[in-house]
Scaffold this motif. Structure first.
Motif, PDB file in Angstrom:
ATOM      1  N   VAL A 208       0.856  -1.191   0.000  1.00  0.00           N
ATOM      2  CA  VAL A 208       0.000   0.000   0.000  1.00  0.00           C
ATOM      3  C   VAL A 208       0.894   1.244   0.000  1.00  0.00           C
ATOM      4  CG1 VAL A 208      -1.798   1.266   1.240  1.00  0.00           C
ATOM      5  CG2 VAL A 208      -1.808  -1.234   1.230  1.00  0.00           C
ATOM      6  N   ALA A 209       0.840   1.994  -1.110  1.00  0.00           N
ATOM      7  CA  ALA A 209       1.652   3.213  -1.227  1.00  0.00           C
ATOM      8  C   ALA A 209       0.988   4.367  -0.492  1.00  0.00           C
ATOM      9  CB  ALA A 209       1.826   3.572  -2.701  1.00  0.00           C
ATOM     10  N   GLY A 210      -0.338   4.339  -0.452  1.00  0.00           N
ATOM     11  CA  GLY A 210      -1.049   5.424   0.222  1.00  0.00           C
ATOM     12  C   GLY A 210      -2.532   5.142   0.306  1.00  0.00           C
ATOM     13  N   GLU A 211      -3.207   5.955   1.130  1.00  0.00           N
ATOM     14  CA  GLU A 211      -4.662   5.840   1.273  1.00  0.00           C
ATOM     15  C   GLU A 211      -5.252   7.234   1.188  1.00  0.00           C
ATOM     16  OE1 GLU A 211      -6.260   3.553   4.615  1.00  0.00           O
ATOM     17  OE2 GLU A 211      -4.264   2.705   4.921  1.00  0.00           O
ATOM     18  N   ALA A 212      -6.499   7.318   0.716  1.00  0.00           N
ATOM     19  CA  ALA A 212      -7.192   8.606   0.698  1.00  0.00           C
ATOM     20  C   ALA A 212      -8.683   8.374   0.905  1.00  0.00           C
ATOM     21  CB  ALA A 212      -6.951   9.309  -0.643  1.00  0.00           C
ATOM     22  N   GLY A 213      -9.333   9.363   1.510  1.00  0.00           N
ATOM     23  CA  GLY A 213     -10.761   9.239   1.816  1.00  0.00           C
ATOM     24  C   GLY A 213     -11.641  10.094   0.919  1.00  0.00           C
ATOM     25  N   ASP A 214     -11.030  10.813  -0.034  1.00  0.00           N
ATOM     26  CA  ASP A 214     -11.812  11.619  -0.976  1.00  0.00           C
ATOM     27  C   ASP A 214     -10.964  11.882  -2.218  1.00  0.00           C
ATOM     28  OD1 ASP A 214     -10.463  14.430  -0.776  1.00  0.00           O
ATOM     29  OD2 ASP A 214     -10.723  13.775   1.301  1.00  0.00           O
ATOM     30  N   GLY A 215     -11.610  12.409  -3.256  1.00  0.00           N
ATOM     31  CA  GLY A 215     -10.927  12.607  -4.531  1.00  0.00           C
ATOM     32  C   GLY A 215      -9.774  13.590  -4.474  1.00  0.00           C
ATOM     33  N   LEU A 216      -9.953  14.676  -3.725  1.00  0.00           N
ATOM     34  CA  LEU A 216      -8.899  15.698  -3.640  1.00  0.00           C
ATOM     35  C   LEU A 216      -7.635  15.128  -3.014  1.00  0.00           C
ATOM     36  CD1 LEU A 216     -10.623  19.035  -2.564  1.00  0.00           C
ATOM     37  CD2 LEU A 216      -9.342  18.581  -4.670  1.00  0.00           C
ATOM     38  N   THR A 217      -7.825  14.406  -1.905  1.00  0.00           N
ATOM     39  CA  THR A 217      -6.673  13.793  -1.238  1.00  0.00           C
ATOM     40  C   THR A 217      -6.045  12.739  -2.145  1.00  0.00           C
ATOM     41  OG1 THR A 217      -7.919  14.084   0.812  1.00  0.00           O
ATOM     42  CG2 THR A 217      -5.921  12.766   0.959  1.00  0.00           C
ATOM     43  N   ALA A 218      -6.886  12.063  -2.921  1.00  0.00           N
ATOM     44  CA  ALA A 218      -6.371  11.028  -3.839  1.00  0.00           C
ATOM     45  C   ALA A 218      -5.394  11.637  -4.845  1.00  0.00           C
ATOM     46  CB  ALA A 218      -7.528  10.353  -4.569  1.00  0.00           C
ATOM     47  N   ILE A 219      -5.739  12.825  -5.365  1.00  0.00           N
ATOM     48  CA  ILE A 219      -4.861  13.470  -6.351  1.00  0.00           C
ATOM     49  C   ILE A 219      -3.518  13.813  -5.691  1.00  0.00           C
ATOM     50  CG2 ILE A 219      -4.576  15.536  -7.792  1.00  0.00           C
ATOM     51  CD1 ILE A 219      -7.696  15.503  -8.064  1.00  0.00           C
ATOM     52  N   ALA A 220      -3.588  14.371  -4.494  1.00  0.00           N
ATOM     53  CA  ALA A 220      -2.360  14.733  -3.777  1.00  0.00           C
ATOM     54  C   ALA A 220      -1.527  13.485  -3.478  1.00  0.00           C
ATOM     55  CB  ALA A 220      -2.713  15.473  -2.482  1.00  0.00           C
ATOM     56  N   GLU A 221      -2.198  12.422  -3.050  1.00  0.00           N
ATOM     57  CA  GLU A 221      -1.484  11.187  -2.719  1.00  0.00           C
ATOM     58  C   GLU A 221      -0.893  10.535  -3.975  1.00  0.00           C
ATOM     59  OE1 GLU A 221      -0.834   9.205   0.419  1.00  0.00           O
ATOM     60  OE2 GLU A 221      -0.728  11.361   0.622  1.00  0.00           O
ATOM     61  N   PHE A 222      -1.599  10.665  -5.088  1.00  0.00           N
ATOM     62  CA  PHE A 222      -1.066  10.107  -6.341  1.00  0.00           C
ATOM     63  C   PHE A 222       0.238  10.823  -6.694  1.00  0.00           C
ATOM     64  CE2 PHE A 222      -0.306   9.432 -10.748  1.00  0.00           C
ATOM     65  CZ  PHE A 222      -0.782   8.163 -11.021  1.00  0.00           C
ATOM     66  N   ASN A 223       0.203  12.162  -6.619  1.00  0.00           N
ATOM     67  CA  ASN A 223       1.405  12.932  -6.961  1.00  0.00           C
ATOM     68  C   ASN A 223       2.557  12.623  -6.010  1.00  0.00           C
ATOM     69  OD1 ASN A 223       0.209  14.200  -9.149  1.00  0.00           O
ATOM     70  ND2 ASN A 223      -0.702  15.788  -7.858  1.00  0.00           N
ATOM     71  N   ARG A 224       2.214  12.352  -4.746  1.00  0.00           N
ATOM     72  CA  ARG A 224       3.249  12.102  -3.739  1.00  0.00           C
ATOM     73  C   ARG A 224       3.836  10.697  -3.879  1.00  0.00           C
ATOM     74  NH1 ARG A 224       3.990  10.037   1.307  1.00  0.00           N
ATOM     75  NH2 ARG A 224       1.905   9.136   1.403  1.00  0.00           N
ATOM     76  N   THR A 225       2.957   9.705  -4.128  1.00  0.00           N
ATOM     77  CA  THR A 225       3.430   8.318  -4.032  1.00  0.00           C
ATOM     78  C   THR A 225       3.688   7.652  -5.384  1.00  0.00           C
ATOM     79  OG1 THR A 225       1.160   7.442  -3.996  1.00  0.00           O
ATOM     80  CG2 THR A 225       2.142   7.999  -1.871  1.00  0.00           C
ATOM     81  N   LYS A 226       3.129   8.214  -6.465  1.00  0.00           N
ATOM     82  CA  LYS A 226       3.264   7.621  -7.814  1.00  0.00           C
ATOM     83  C   LYS A 226       3.015   6.104  -7.771  1.00  0.00           C
ATOM     84  CE  LYS A 226       4.741  11.413  -9.974  1.00  0.00           C
ATOM     85  NZ  LYS A 226       4.507  12.379  -8.895  1.00  0.00           N
TER      86      LYS A 226
END
Lengths: 167, 150
Positions: free
Chosen positions: B41-59
């Protein structure tokens, strides 16, 4: 109440519990209820508005919710109100999501509201003009209850129009 | 419990997943399956906005994305992620599986769709399929075809 509106919810609840718990489930009892719903445990109420309107309540005792949560987590989950709430909420979302998919593909359009969780002792009001159906489902983790009150909005409009003509 | 051959990247490292769902309960359930598949698990998010930030952070290699979430729904998050990262591999995971939702997600760039409750064997096959198109993924998923067993 029209069975064709109720059946997708019963089928979805049966499938969601059976697939989530990887074990067969059984519909124990179906009964009509015209009174305010008295919950049996922790209840998630989801409202639906559109071509068809009403609400669905999924009701589990905290003990059953904890057993379901532990089963899905693969190990015993420490008991907490939050885990119970999360479990009931997610199960309700899955039941509604699966039934809404069936109804939507049949051409019905409506909005589904986020679940409201009820854990206190007050009753849950039913719709003033419709009765509800209560379904008891036997699962490997214990009993779950589904309370469904659903009707066609189109039919209600017709009834209102007919009533206004008579006035 | 079912056993699955590990899904690995080409460099033999575990596939890294971003898990996006507003329900902690649902995320835990998905994470349990990711572990069964040998993933990380590279990251978790509870909404779309956090998902975008987590995608950019964790690739991550794969995103497992719910649709109905607060702040920003999954389909909008897919559109924004794919706009920035054309090679993003996103699988929608939702209890609402009607045609319009699935089509909208695919049109915005999602690679696949799986309906809740998620069956591990179904998710596994979908991940194998999505990874088979991934230049970072090994041929392992194909090599392991048919090896998972109940």
């Amino acid at each position: 109440m029209r069975m064709e509106l109720i059946q997708p919810f019963i089928n979805a609840a049966d499938a969601v519990f059976a697939e989530s718990l990887q074990a067969p489930t059984k519909i124990l009892d179906l009964s009509m209820d015209e009174n305010t719903y008295r919950r049996k445990g922790v209840a998630a109420l989801i409202a639906i508005k559109g071509d068809i309107e009403g609400r669905v309540i999924l009701d589990l005792s905290p003990e059953v919710a904890m057993k379901v949560a532990s089963h899905l987590a693969g190990s015993k989950v420490p008991e907490s109100d939050q885990v119970v709430r999360e479990t009931v909420c997610e199960l309700a979302n899955m039941v509604i999501g699966n039934s809404v998919t069936l109804l939507n593909d049949q051409g019905f359009r409506f909005k589904v509201f986020p679940p409201e969780i009820h854990m206190n002792e007050e009753g849950l009001a039913g719709s003033a003009d419709t009765e509800s159906m209560v379904i008891a489902i036997e699962t490997p983790c214990g009993q779950a209850y589904l309370n469904i009150s659903m009707h066609y909005l189109r039919r209600r409009r017709n009834e209102r129009n007919a009533a206004s003509v008579m006035d | 419990m079912q056993q699955f051959a590990a899904l690995l990247r080409k460099d033999n490292q575990p596939v890294r997943y971003l898990v996006v769902d507003d329900s902690v309960f649902a995320r835990k359930n998905i994470i349990k399956m990711i572990e069964m598949f040998g993933g990380e698990v590279a990251g978790e998010a509870g909404d779309g906005l956090t998902a975008i930030a987590e995608f950019n952070r964790t690739k991550p290699d794969i995103v497992l994305m719910d649709i109905t979430m607060p702040q920003m729904e999954g389909i909008e998050a897919v559109e924004r992620i794919v706009r920035q990262h054309g090679d993003a591999r996103i699988v929608m995971v939702s209890s609402v599986g009607y045609q319009e939702n699935i089509l909208a997600a695919l049109q915005k760039g999602a690679k696949h769709f799986v309906q809740k409750p998620v069956k591990p064997e179904v998710l596994y096959e979908i991940l194998r399929y999505v990874l088979s198109d991934d230049p970072n993924a090994t041929g392992a998923p194909v090599a392991f075809a048919g090896e998972h067993r109940a």
